[in-house]
Design a protein around this motif. Structure first.
Motif, PDB file in Angstrom:
ATOM      1  N   PHE A  48       0.844  -1.196   0.000  1.00  0.00           N
ATOM      2  CA  PHE A  48       0.000   0.000   0.000  1.00  0.00           C
ATOM      3  C   PHE A  48       0.879   1.246   0.000  1.00  0.00           C
ATOM      4  CE2 PHE A  48      -2.435  -3.322   2.043  1.00  0.00           C
ATOM      5  CZ  PHE A  48      -3.714  -3.177   1.535  1.00  0.00           C
ATOM      6  N   ILE A  49       0.348   2.301  -0.611  1.00  0.00           N
ATOM      7  CA  ILE A  49       0.985   3.610  -0.543  1.00  0.00           C
ATOM      8  C   ILE A  49      -0.121   4.660  -0.434  1.00  0.00           C
ATOM      9  CG2 ILE A  49       1.105   3.902  -3.059  1.00  0.00           C
ATOM     10  CD1 ILE A  49       3.795   5.367  -2.609  1.00  0.00           C
ATOM     11  N   SER A  50       0.094   5.657   0.395  1.00  0.00           N
ATOM     12  CA  SER A  50      -0.949   6.674   0.610  1.00  0.00           C
ATOM     13  C   SER A  50      -0.971   7.669  -0.550  1.00  0.00           C
ATOM     14  CB  SER A  50      -0.688   7.408   1.921  1.00  0.00           C
ATOM     15  OG  SER A  50       0.470   8.214   1.814  1.00  0.00           O
ATOM     16  N   HIS A  51      -2.046   8.451  -0.641  1.00  0.00           N
ATOM     17  CA  HIS A  51      -2.143   9.470  -1.697  1.00  0.00           C
ATOM     18  C   HIS A  51      -1.073  10.547  -1.510  1.00  0.00           C
ATOM     19  CE1 HIS A  51      -5.793   8.058  -3.700  1.00  0.00           C
ATOM     20  NE2 HIS A  51      -6.281   7.748  -2.502  1.00  0.00           N
ATOM     21  N   CYS A  52      -0.769  10.873  -0.267  1.00  0.00           N
ATOM     22  CA  CYS A  52       0.318  11.839  -0.022  1.00  0.00           C
ATOM     23  C   CYS A  52       1.655  11.260  -0.483  1.00  0.00           C
ATOM     24  CB  CYS A  52       0.388  12.190   1.470  1.00  0.00           C
ATOM     25  SG  CYS A  52      -1.060  13.060   2.102  1.00  0.00           S
ATOM     26  N   GLY A  53       1.821   9.966  -0.279  1.00  0.00           N
ATOM     27  CA  GLY A  53       3.050   9.309  -0.717  1.00  0.00           C
ATOM     28  C   GLY A  53       3.201   9.311  -2.225  1.00  0.00           C
ATOM     29  N   ILE A  54       2.093   9.086  -2.951  1.00  0.00           N
ATOM     30  CA  ILE A  54       2.131   9.121  -4.419  1.00  0.00           C
ATOM     31  C   ILE A  54       2.547  10.497  -4.912  1.00  0.00           C
ATOM     32  CG2 ILE A  54       0.688   8.981  -6.488  1.00  0.00           C
ATOM     33  CD1 ILE A  54      -0.993   6.878  -5.008  1.00  0.00           C
ATOM     34  N   ARG A  55       2.039  11.519  -4.246  1.00  0.00           N
ATOM     35  CA  ARG A  55       2.418  12.884  -4.631  1.00  0.00           C
ATOM     36  C   ARG A  55       3.927  13.097  -4.479  1.00  0.00           C
ATOM     37  NH1 ARG A  55       3.435  17.079  -1.424  1.00  0.00           N
ATOM     38  NH2 ARG A  55       3.313  19.192  -2.297  1.00  0.00           N
ATOM     39  N   ASP A  56       4.508  12.610  -3.369  1.00  0.00           N
ATOM     40  CA  ASP A  56       5.953  12.764  -3.156  1.00  0.00           C
ATOM     41  C   ASP A  56       6.756  12.008  -4.213  1.00  0.00           C
ATOM     42  OD1 ASP A  56       5.431  14.333  -1.001  1.00  0.00           O
ATOM     43  OD2 ASP A  56       6.140  12.905   0.519  1.00  0.00           O
ATOM     44  N   SER A  71       5.476   2.319  -8.040  1.00  0.00           N
ATOM     45  CA  SER A  71       4.338   2.636  -7.167  1.00  0.00           C
ATOM     46  C   SER A  71       2.996   2.266  -7.791  1.00  0.00           C
ATOM     47  CB  SER A  71       4.351   4.126  -6.805  1.00  0.00           C
ATOM     48  OG  SER A  71       4.146   4.926  -7.960  1.00  0.00           O
ATOM     49  N   LYS A  72       2.942   2.153  -9.111  1.00  0.00           N
ATOM     50  CA  LYS A  72       1.698   1.755  -9.771  1.00  0.00           C
ATOM     51  C   LYS A  72       1.312   0.315  -9.461  1.00  0.00           C
ATOM     52  CE  LYS A  72       1.845   5.033 -13.634  1.00  0.00           C
ATOM     53  NZ  LYS A  72       1.979   5.214 -15.103  1.00  0.00           N
ATOM     54  N   GLN A  73       2.279  -0.486  -8.931  1.00  0.00           N
ATOM     55  CA  GLN A  73       1.988  -1.868  -8.557  1.00  0.00           C
ATOM     56  C   GLN A  73       1.341  -1.958  -7.162  1.00  0.00           C
ATOM     57  OE1 GLN A  73       5.338  -4.652  -9.536  1.00  0.00           O
ATOM     58  NE2 GLN A  73       6.431  -2.758 -10.025  1.00  0.00           N
ATOM     59  N   PHE A  74       1.326  -0.821  -6.437  1.00  0.00           N
ATOM     60  CA  PHE A  74       0.794  -0.816  -5.078  1.00  0.00           C
ATOM     61  C   PHE A  74      -0.690  -0.448  -5.072  1.00  0.00           C
ATOM     62  CE2 PHE A  74       5.216   0.920  -3.664  1.00  0.00           C
ATOM     63  CZ  PHE A  74       5.804  -0.257  -4.081  1.00  0.00           C
ATOM     64  N   GLU A  75      -1.362  -0.882  -4.019  1.00  0.00           N
ATOM     65  CA  GLU A  75      -2.744  -0.444  -3.794  1.00  0.00           C
ATOM     66  C   GLU A  75      -2.728   0.948  -3.158  1.00  0.00           C
ATOM     67  OE1 GLU A  75      -5.325  -3.335  -1.903  1.00  0.00           O
ATOM     68  OE2 GLU A  75      -3.854  -4.922  -2.342  1.00  0.00           O
ATOM     69  N   LYS A  76      -3.708   1.753  -3.509  1.00  0.00           N
ATOM     70  CA  LYS A  76      -3.792   3.117  -2.967  1.00  0.00           C
ATOM     71  C   LYS A  76      -4.515   3.087  -1.614  1.00  0.00           C
ATOM     72  CE  LYS A  76      -2.002   4.448  -6.830  1.00  0.00           C
ATOM     73  NZ  LYS A  76      -1.874   3.122  -7.444  1.00  0.00           N
ATOM     74  N   ARG A  77      -3.862   3.654  -0.613  1.00  0.00           N
ATOM     75  CA  ARG A  77      -4.440   3.715   0.736  1.00  0.00           C
ATOM     76  C   ARG A  77      -4.966   5.121   0.982  1.00  0.00           C
ATOM     77  NH1 ARG A  77      -6.466   4.216   5.159  1.00  0.00           N
ATOM     78  NH2 ARG A  77      -6.039   2.912   6.989  1.00  0.00           N
ATOM     79  N   ARG A  78      -6.254   5.201   1.271  1.00  0.00           N
ATOM     80  CA  ARG A  78      -6.861   6.507   1.512  1.00  0.00           C
ATOM     81  C   ARG A  78      -6.303   7.130   2.795  1.00  0.00           C
ATOM     82  NH1 ARG A  78     -13.362   6.101   0.260  1.00  0.00           N
ATOM     83  NH2 ARG A  78     -13.195   5.654  -1.983  1.00  0.00           N
ATOM     84  N   CYS A  79      -6.155   8.431   2.752  1.00  0.00           N
ATOM     85  CA  CYS A  79      -5.748   9.173   3.937  1.00  0.00           C
ATOM     86  C   CYS A  79      -6.679  10.378   4.081  1.00  0.00           C
ATOM     87  CB  CYS A  79      -4.289   9.624   3.826  1.00  0.00           C
ATOM     88  SG  CYS A  79      -3.948  10.752   2.457  1.00  0.00           S
ATOM     89  N   PRO A  80      -6.816  10.937   5.269  1.00  0.00           N
ATOM     90  CA  PRO A  80      -7.790  12.008   5.499  1.00  0.00           C
ATOM     91  C   PRO A  80      -7.290  13.402   5.121  1.00  0.00           C
ATOM     92  CG  PRO A  80      -6.715  11.436   7.548  1.00  0.00           C
ATOM     93  CD  PRO A  80      -6.159  10.512   6.517  1.00  0.00           C
ATOM     94  N   HIS A  81      -6.194  13.497   4.422  1.00  0.00           N
ATOM     95  CA  HIS A  81      -5.585  14.808   4.170  1.00  0.00           C
ATOM     96  C   HIS A  81      -6.069  15.393   2.832  1.00  0.00           C
ATOM     97  CE1 HIS A  81      -2.493  12.450   6.554  1.00  0.00           C
ATOM     98  NE2 HIS A  81      -2.923  13.383   7.403  1.00  0.00           N
ATOM     99  N   ARG A  82      -6.897  16.420   2.903  1.00  0.00           N
ATOM    100  CA  ARG A  82      -7.298  17.104   1.674  1.00  0.00           C
ATOM    101  C   ARG A  82      -6.135  17.916   1.099  1.00  0.00           C
ATOM    102  NH1 ARG A  82     -13.477  19.350   2.913  1.00  0.00           N
ATOM    103  NH2 ARG A  82     -14.407  17.283   3.261  1.00  0.00           N
ATOM    104  N   THR A  83      -5.382  18.514   2.013  1.00  0.00           N
ATOM    105  CA  THR A  83      -4.136  19.170   1.590  1.00  0.00           C
ATOM    106  C   THR A  83      -2.997  18.196   1.862  1.00  0.00           C
ATOM    107  OG1 THR A  83      -5.015  21.348   2.163  1.00  0.00           O
ATOM    108  CG2 THR A  83      -2.631  21.153   1.913  1.00  0.00           C
ATOM    109  N   PRO A  84      -2.287  17.748   0.839  1.00  0.00           N
ATOM    110  CA  PRO A  84      -1.248  16.728   1.039  1.00  0.00           C
ATOM    111  C   PRO A  84      -0.178  17.172   2.038  1.00  0.00           C
ATOM    112  CG  PRO A  84      -1.724  17.027  -1.293  1.00  0.00           C
ATOM    113  CD  PRO A  84      -2.426  18.144  -0.581  1.00  0.00           C
ATOM    114  N   ILE A  85       0.291  16.210   2.817  1.00  0.00           N
ATOM    115  CA  ILE A  85       1.403  16.437   3.741  1.00  0.00           C
ATOM    116  C   ILE A  85       2.551  15.523   3.321  1.00  0.00           C
ATOM    117  CG2 ILE A  85      -0.151  17.073   5.618  1.00  0.00           C
ATOM    118  CD1 ILE A  85       0.322  14.301   6.821  1.00  0.00           C
ATOM    119  N   ALA A  86       3.666  15.598   4.046  1.00  0.00           N
ATOM    120  CA  ALA A  86       4.828  14.750   3.728  1.00  0.00           C
ATOM    121  C   ALA A  86       4.430  13.278   3.792  1.00  0.00           C
ATOM    122  CB  ALA A  86       5.966  15.043   4.689  1.00  0.00           C
TER     123      ALA A  86
END
Length: 249
Positions: A48-56, A71-86
Motif C-alpha cells: 500500500f501507498i498513501s495518496h500523499c506518498g504518491i504525490r511525493d 508505485s503503480k503496482q501498489f494499492e492506494k491507501r486513503r488518507c484524510p488529508h485534503r491538503t497533502p502532507i509529507a
C-alpha cells in the motif's frame, strides 16, 4: 515474521505500508521492491501507498520515472488529508498509535522509524547497502509478549514478577562472568626523549674515528726511541767495540 504471527496476529498476505522515500531509494538502487519485500517477510504481500506518498514520488528525486512505475503496482491507501502532507508523516498517521490493522512499514525516514519502534508489534523494513532488511524484534517487545503469554496461562501477578526478577538476576550474573576486554591506557602527553636511532653515529663517522686513532698511534710509536738507539745517541761504546779493544791489548 514468526514472532509477529505468534504474538500479534499477523497473517499472509502481509500488509506493507510503503513510504515514498523507500520507493525512491529502491529505484535509485535498482531493487525489485515487490520481490525483495516478499523475500524479506517470507510470504505473500499486499503493498500500500498513501495518496500523499504518491504525490511525493511524482515530484521528488532523479529516479522519479522508475519510482512512479514501481508505485503503480501498489494499492492506494486513503488518507484524510485534503491538503497533502509529507509522505512519511502521512504513513505514521495511517499506522496510528497501536497499529490496529497489523501493517508492516517500509520506510527510510529515521524519525518515522524511531516513532514507530515505540509501538509493540511493529515490523519495520528499510534498505541498507542495497539490501532490504527487516529490523530485529526489540527486546522490550519480547518481554511484553512473554508477559502476555503468562497472563493467558493464568499465572498470578506475584509469580510473574518473581519470574521476571529471576531472569534479570540471571542475565546480570551472566554479564558479570563474561570476560571483559582490557583496553590499553593512553600514555600521557609530555616531552619525548631523542630517538635512539637518530642519536647513533653513522658508519662513516666510526670509520673516520678509527683511522684517526690508528694514525695517532703510529706517530706516538715513531717519537719513542728504543734503548739501543738511546745508547748510540749518548756516545756509550757498544759491546762489539769493547770486545775489539780487549783483543788488541
Amino acid at each position: 515474521m514468526q514472532f509477529y504471527q505468534q504474538n500479534h496476529g499477523f497473517r499472509e498476505p502481509y500488509q506493507i505500508l510503503v513510504s515514498p522515500e523507500f520507493v525512491l531509494e529502491g529505484a535509485a538502487k535498482k531493487i525489485d521492491i515487490v520481490k525483495a519485500l516478499e523475500e524479506v517477510v517470507g510470504g505473500r504481500v499486499r503493498l500500500f501507498i498513501s495518496h500523499c506518498g504518491i504525490r511525493d514520488v511524482r515530484t521528488e528525486g532523479p529516479n522519479r520515472d522508475s519510482a512512479i512505475a514501481t508505485s503503480k503496482q501498489f494499492e492506494k491507501r486513503r488518507c484524510p488529508h485534503r491538503t497533502p502532507i509529507a509522505g512519511a508523516e502521512c504513513t505514521g498517521e495511517i499506522v496510528g498509535p497501536t497499529n490496529q490493522h497489523n501493517y508492516c512499514v517500509a520506510t527510510q525516514d529515521d524519525e518515522l522509524r524511531k516513532k514507530l519502534r515505540k509501538i509493540s508489534g511493529m515490523p519495520l523494513i528499510h534498505i541498507s547497502h542495497s539490501v532490504v532488511v527487516l529490523e530485529p524484534v526489540p527486546k522490550q517487545a519480547k518481554e511484553e509478549s512473554l508477559e502476555q503469554v503468562q497472563v493467558k496461562m493464568g499465572l498470578p501477578e506475584l509469580e510473574r514478577k518473581m519470574i521476571k526478577t529471576v531472569k534479570t538476576k540471571a542475565r546480570d550474573a551472566k554479564a558479570a562472568l563474561a570476560p571483559r576486554k582490557h583496553t590499553k591506557g593512553k600514555k600521557g602527553k609530555g616531552p619525548k626523549g631523542p630517538n635512539p636511532l637518530s642519536v647513533q653515529k653513522s658508519k662513516k663517522t666510526k670509520v673516520a674515528a678509527k683511522k684517526a686513532t690508528g694514525a695517532g698511534a703510529k706517530k706516538a710509536g715513531a717519537g719513542t726511541k728504543r734503548p739501543r738507539d738511546e745508547a748510540q745517541d749518548s756516545g756509550a761504546p757498544s759491546a762489539k767495540k769493547k770486545a775489539g779493544a780487549a783483543n788488541s791489548s
